[in-house]
Design a protein around this motif. Sequence first.
Motif: not given
Length: 175
Positions: A102-108
């Motif tokens: 989920g943090t990768l989604l939040f980065h993107m």
Amino acid sequence: MPEITWFGWFHTIVAMIGILFGVFSLTVHKVITAENRSGIIYLLCTFIAAATALMIYRHGGFGPAHGLAVLTLLALAGGFLVTQIPVFSNIAHYLQAFCFSGTLLFHMLPAVTDGLLRLPVDKPILSTPEDPLLLKLYLLLLVIFIVGFSAQFLWLKANAVKQYPTAARAAVSSK
């Protein structure tokens, strides 16, 4: 769009390094975890990027990017804490994968937003954060996250004994 400050460049570069290591970790290891170097670098860069995002106020106040930074910090904390709570031991690796992915989604989300509002430099693709194209890209990223996490879930389920022997043994012994 305002110019990027030196602090903004630091934040952006750390976030980009984080994204690269997150994608690498997912590609090679199938999950983001603090048990390998690429995961550690990703998690550290993600923490720094989220913390520095909370210090950037180019629009004058708390905005959507700040909200994503808070969610990122909460997901990081949740990903680490869930493995320490005995009641979650059977599903901790699934919850951790969900949090860290989920943090990768939040980065993107802000990466796509800022990138399209700034690039190409002479004529950015988007002129406003309210552009309908941006919503479509956000939905695409959400679908990619859902498909990606579903694949992770299946992989974790198939590899639980090899990847997480303690949790798998606890799950088997509790049956």
